[in-house]
Design a protein around this motif. Sequence first.
Motif, PDB file in Angstrom:
ATOM      1  N   PHE A  44       0.840  -1.239  -0.027  1.00 18.34           N
ATOM      2  CA  PHE A  44      -0.095  -0.150   0.203  1.00 18.34           C
ATOM      3  C   PHE A  44       0.870   1.310   0.165  1.00 18.34           C
ATOM      4  O   PHE A  44       0.339   2.235  -0.677  1.00 18.34           O
ATOM      5  CB  PHE A  44      -0.982   0.040   1.130  1.00 18.34           C
ATOM      6  N   GLU A  45       2.042   1.139   0.634  1.00 15.73           N
ATOM      7  CA  GLU A  45       2.822   2.213   0.830  1.00 15.73           C
ATOM      8  C   GLU A  45       3.450   2.611  -1.036  1.00 15.73           C
ATOM      9  O   GLU A  45       3.528   3.692  -1.244  1.00 15.73           O
ATOM     10  CB  GLU A  45       4.090   2.144   1.751  1.00 15.73           C
ATOM     11  N   TYR A  82      -1.120  11.438  -0.886  1.00 14.94           N
ATOM     12  CA  TYR A  82      -0.669  11.769   0.671  1.00 14.94           C
ATOM     13  C   TYR A  82      -1.599  12.380   1.332  1.00 14.94           C
ATOM     14  O   TYR A  82      -2.627  13.126   0.726  1.00 14.94           O
ATOM     15  CB  TYR A  82       0.555  12.640   0.473  1.00 14.94           C
ATOM     16  N   TRP A  83      -1.518  11.936   2.625  1.00 18.64           N
ATOM     17  CA  TRP A  83      -2.531  12.705   3.457  1.00 18.64           C
ATOM     18  C   TRP A  83      -1.828  14.040   4.227  1.00 18.64           C
ATOM     19  O   TRP A  83      -0.550  13.969   4.293  1.00 18.64           O
ATOM     20  CB  TRP A  83      -2.812  12.013   4.670  1.00 18.64           C
ATOM     21  N   SER A  84      -2.654  14.971   4.480  1.00 20.52           N
ATOM     22  CA  SER A  84      -2.041  16.281   5.147  1.00 20.52           C
ATOM     23  C   SER A  84      -1.767  15.926   6.457  1.00 20.52           C
ATOM     24  O   SER A  84      -2.215  14.828   7.108  1.00 20.52           O
ATOM     25  CB  SER A  84      -3.209  17.318   4.990  1.00 20.52           C
ATOM     26  N   LYS A  85      -0.973  16.499   7.204  1.00 18.91           N
ATOM     27  CA  LYS A  85      -0.563  16.578   8.488  1.00 18.91           C
ATOM     28  C   LYS A  85      -1.781  16.331   9.483  1.00 18.91           C
ATOM     29  O   LYS A  85      -2.003  15.501  10.481  1.00 18.91           O
ATOM     30  CB  LYS A  85       0.340  17.462   9.072  1.00 18.91           C
ATOM     31  N   GLU A  86      -2.822  17.014   9.272  1.00 19.39           N
ATOM     32  CA  GLU A  86      -3.938  17.147   9.966  1.00 19.39           C
ATOM     33  C   GLU A  86      -4.670  15.856   9.934  1.00 19.39           C
ATOM     34  O   GLU A  86      -5.324  15.565  10.809  1.00 19.39           O
ATOM     35  CB  GLU A  86      -4.936  18.110   9.630  1.00 19.39           C
ATOM     36  N   GLU A  87      -4.712  15.229   8.808  1.00 17.63           N
ATOM     37  CA  GLU A  87      -5.512  13.847   8.400  1.00 17.63           C
ATOM     38  C   GLU A  87      -4.854  12.821   9.109  1.00 17.63           C
ATOM     39  O   GLU A  87      -5.431  11.768   9.451  1.00 17.63           O
ATOM     40  CB  GLU A  87      -5.615  13.691   6.876  1.00 17.63           C
TER      41      GLU A  87
END
Length: 71
Positions: free
Chosen positions: A55-56, A65-70
């Motif tokens: 998955f990576e 990519y996910w944001s830092k907040e997510e």
Amino acid sequence: MTADNVSRIHKKVKIVAEGANGPSTPEADKVMQERGIYLIPDFLCNAGGVTCSYFEQVQGNMNFYWSKEES
């Protein structure tokens, strides 16, 4: 594990989990079975890490990519 080193397993051992790319030989398997040692095969022990790596890789290939907040 091989026939040469399987006798070094301590008498109290009840479970052996094989490492990545290091399965035991059929001769060692037989000895562990005779001693009542439960053997978890390497492909099961490492399935979670392999799945995460897949998955990576997919995520990296898709530039997703996910944001830092997510995260």
